[in-house]
Motif scaffolding. Sequence first.
Motif, PDB file in Angstrom:
ATOM      1  N   LEU A 278      68.378  -7.823  55.175  1.00 46.55           N
ATOM      2  CA  LEU A 278      67.093  -7.268  54.755  1.00 46.55           C
ATOM      3  C   LEU A 278      66.076  -8.386  54.568  1.00 46.55           C
ATOM      4  O   LEU A 278      66.419  -9.479  54.137  1.00 46.55           O
ATOM      5  CB  LEU A 278      67.228  -6.497  53.433  1.00 46.55           C
ATOM      6  N   THR A 279      64.818  -8.079  54.881  1.00 48.68           N
ATOM      7  CA  THR A 279      63.754  -9.023  54.554  1.00 48.68           C
ATOM      8  C   THR A 279      63.502  -8.966  53.055  1.00 48.68           C
ATOM      9  O   THR A 279      63.983  -8.055  52.360  1.00 48.68           O
ATOM     10  CB  THR A 279      62.459  -8.675  55.298  1.00 48.68           C
TER      11      THR A 279
ATOM     12  N   LEU B  35      63.345   0.147  56.438  1.00 47.58           N
ATOM     13  CA  LEU B  35      64.468   0.156  55.503  1.00 47.58           C
ATOM     14  C   LEU B  35      65.450   1.266  55.840  1.00 47.58           C
ATOM     15  O   LEU B  35      66.673   1.080  55.769  1.00 47.58           O
ATOM     16  CB  LEU B  35      63.944   0.307  54.067  1.00 47.58           C
ATOM     17  N   ARG B  36      64.935   2.426  56.224  1.00 44.34           N
ATOM     18  CA  ARG B  36      65.813   3.543  56.578  1.00 44.34           C
ATOM     19  C   ARG B  36      66.725   3.207  57.749  1.00 44.34           C
ATOM     20  O   ARG B  36      67.883   3.622  57.790  1.00 44.34           O
ATOM     21  CB  ARG B  36      64.977   4.783  56.909  1.00 44.34           C
ATOM     22  N   THR B  37      66.210   2.441  58.709  1.00 46.81           N
ATOM     23  CA  THR B  37      67.039   2.099  59.868  1.00 46.81           C
ATOM     24  C   THR B  37      68.240   1.247  59.466  1.00 46.81           C
ATOM     25  O   THR B  37      69.233   1.193  60.196  1.00 46.81           O
ATOM     26  CB  THR B  37      66.222   1.344  60.939  1.00 46.81           C
ATOM     27  N   LYS B  38      68.158   0.610  58.310  1.00 45.09           N
ATOM     28  CA  LYS B  38      69.229  -0.292  57.883  1.00 45.09           C
ATOM     29  C   LYS B  38      70.190   0.326  56.873  1.00 45.09           C
ATOM     30  O   LYS B  38      71.365  -0.075  56.822  1.00 45.09           O
ATOM     31  CB  LYS B  38      68.621  -1.574  57.310  1.00 45.09           C
ATOM     32  N   ILE B  39      69.715   1.284  56.085  1.00 43.68           N
ATOM     33  CA  ILE B  39      70.593   1.806  55.033  1.00 43.68           C
ATOM     34  C   ILE B  39      71.048   3.242  55.267  1.00 43.68           C
ATOM     35  O   ILE B  39      72.033   3.688  54.683  1.00 43.68           O
ATOM     36  CB  ILE B  39      69.917   1.720  53.642  1.00 43.68           C
ATOM     37  N   GLU B  40      70.353   3.992  56.105  1.00 44.96           N
ATOM     38  CA  GLU B  40      70.711   5.392  56.342  1.00 44.96           C
ATOM     39  C   GLU B  40      71.766   5.484  57.443  1.00 44.96           C
ATOM     40  O   GLU B  40      71.758   4.715  58.404  1.00 44.96           O
ATOM     41  CB  GLU B  40      69.481   6.208  56.754  1.00 44.96           C
ATOM     42  N   ASP B  41      72.664   6.450  57.316  1.00 45.76           N
ATOM     43  CA  ASP B  41      73.631   6.704  58.382  1.00 45.76           C
ATOM     44  C   ASP B  41      72.921   7.264  59.610  1.00 45.76           C
ATOM     45  O   ASP B  41      73.272   6.936  60.747  1.00 45.76           O
ATOM     46  CB  ASP B  41      74.704   7.688  57.898  1.00 45.76           C
ATOM     47  N   ASN B  42      71.921   8.102  59.376  1.00 41.09           N
ATOM     48  CA  ASN B  42      71.105   8.664  60.452  1.00 41.09           C
ATOM     49  C   ASN B  42      69.644   8.552  60.037  1.00 41.09           C
ATOM     50  O   ASN B  42      69.138   9.421  59.321  1.00 41.09           O
ATOM     51  CB  ASN B  42      71.473  10.124  60.708  1.00 41.09           C
TER      52      ASN B  42
END
Length: 228
Positions: A152-153, A200-207
């Motif tokens: 993460l940045t 952020l969603r692209t890194k922590i969400e499953d979808n």
Amino acid sequence: MKRIFFVEDDLSLISGLTFAMKKQGYEIELARTIHEAQGLWIKGTYDLVILDVSLPDGSGYDICRKIRETSKVPIMFLTAADEETDITMGLDIGGDDYITKPFKLAVFLSRINALLRRSENFNQADTELNSNGIKVQLLKGEVYKNKVLLDLTASEYKLLCLFMENPGIVLSPERILSKLWDCDENYIDSNTLTVYIRRLRTKIEDNPGDPQKIMTVRRMGYKWNTID
């Protein structure tokens, strides 16, 4: 004394901004080209990086990408263009803030102080956050998803911490922006937050297309949805 790595080729800006930053008590390391910046970056340790987007031998974006390979130091862009694509590109590759020329000196210094203050506050934290398979080790500044370390940045990290520290609470865009920048949110384009949330969603969400952790609450803001 905080050390600022300043990459700018405009002599008139260099003179005025360097004088103002030194007057605030900061130590400045100056580079005027990408080539010069790369050499100085390897040799030094810095608390903040300020990058002009347009340089004689390329773009400040190139320096940002190189820095992000090894460091989470806060990065602020100076840009002459107020185009959304330029701004979002800078944030997408790891920038933390931007300011569009021409700007007021007081605003410039305020943004520097805010970036440094936020960075220092997060570095001093001494607890751990756990939720939805995400673990944040605040002392180390590390984030894990199902025990896998995430890249993460600094801004993504701060945004995630803000959500996880306020589970189930709807946070308005204005509140989020004021917490992230710690200064007058009127200076910040709300499109910036959209970029951060998406990234952020692209890194922590499953979808990421169907987010379950960071939920959008229509006309109100966003909230961290506890699904454990």
